[in-house]
Design an enzyme around this catalytic site. Structure first.
Site: not given
Length: 231
Positions: A65, A67
């Site tokens: 991922d 953020d």
């Protein structure tokens, strides 16, 4: 006496993990020097591990991922020193986005790139996320980038289908994400990580890379996640 024994046991456990991690790295270095047919992993490294034996040396896949996992981004100047800024078009305006890199992210990516295929799968928009990835991956470790338009929308949430990256070979892939709902389609492949905002003393990536390097020797990397969550 009991506390001294606990300290000794903890020291022995940490020593074993250090030796085990070194052993995994040594195996991967040897594998680069010989053909797949000459490889023969030890039948046992530790009773709790299901290992690869006489398998071709192919890279596994770590899906990351972006953020709150690798960086934290905000439209407001953050309360800590930010690392860089990107300009993103929002509706009819060009807005500055201030980005704080998670401590250790550069070393983390480089170490993963030695043994894994590294993919970033984010629910962020491409205009924003591509600029951030260009900044944090200047050595080109990340082999594939997937953005919001590759996510599936499930009950109003963006969900990442890992089969888009590895097809049916889910045993060879793990996803690292601070939001478990993001990998709800394949929860057994998910490695949770604490969300990063502005803690510049954060060491989660350095802890995580040691675990992921050990995962490499599992025949099915999902077994490693089960062991992690069980402890």
């Amino acid at each position: 006496m009991a506390s001294e024994k606990n300290i000794e046991n903890k020291h022995q456990k940490n020593l074993f993990m250090s030796i085990f991690t070194f052993h995994c790295r040594l195996l991967r270095c040897v594998s680069r020097c010989f053909t797949a047919t000459s490889l023969s992993y030890p039948s046992t490294i530790h009773d709790d591990y299901t290992k690869l034996e006489n398998q071709p040396h192919t890279k596994r896949t770590i899906i990351l991922d972006l953020d709150e996992t690798l960086v934290h981004s905000t439209t407001q100047i953050p309360g800590v020193r930010y690392d860089f800024m990107v300009m993103v078009k929002m509706e009819s305006e060009i807005m500055p986005i201030f980005v704080v890199k998670r401590p250790g992210v550069t070393e983390f990516l480089e170490r993963l790139g030695e043994s894994f295929e590294v993919v970033v799968f984010t629910a962020g928009l491409e205009d924003y996320a591509s600029q951030v990835l260009d900044k944090i991956d200047q050595n080109g470790v990340i082999s594939q980038r997937l953005y919001r338009d590759s996510c599936r929308e499930v009950n109003g949430r963006y969900v990442k289908d890992l089969s888009m990256v590895v097809g049916e070979d889910l045993a060879s892939a793990l996803i690292v994400d601070d939001n478990p709902s993001s990998y709800s389609l394949q929860p057994e492949n998910g490695v949770p990580i604490k969300a990063f905002v502005d803690d510049l003393k954060d060491q989660e990536l350095m802890k995580l890379v040691e675990f992921l390097e050990i995962c490499y020797v599992y025949e099915d990397m999902r077994d490693a996640v089960q062991d992690l969550l069980a402890n």
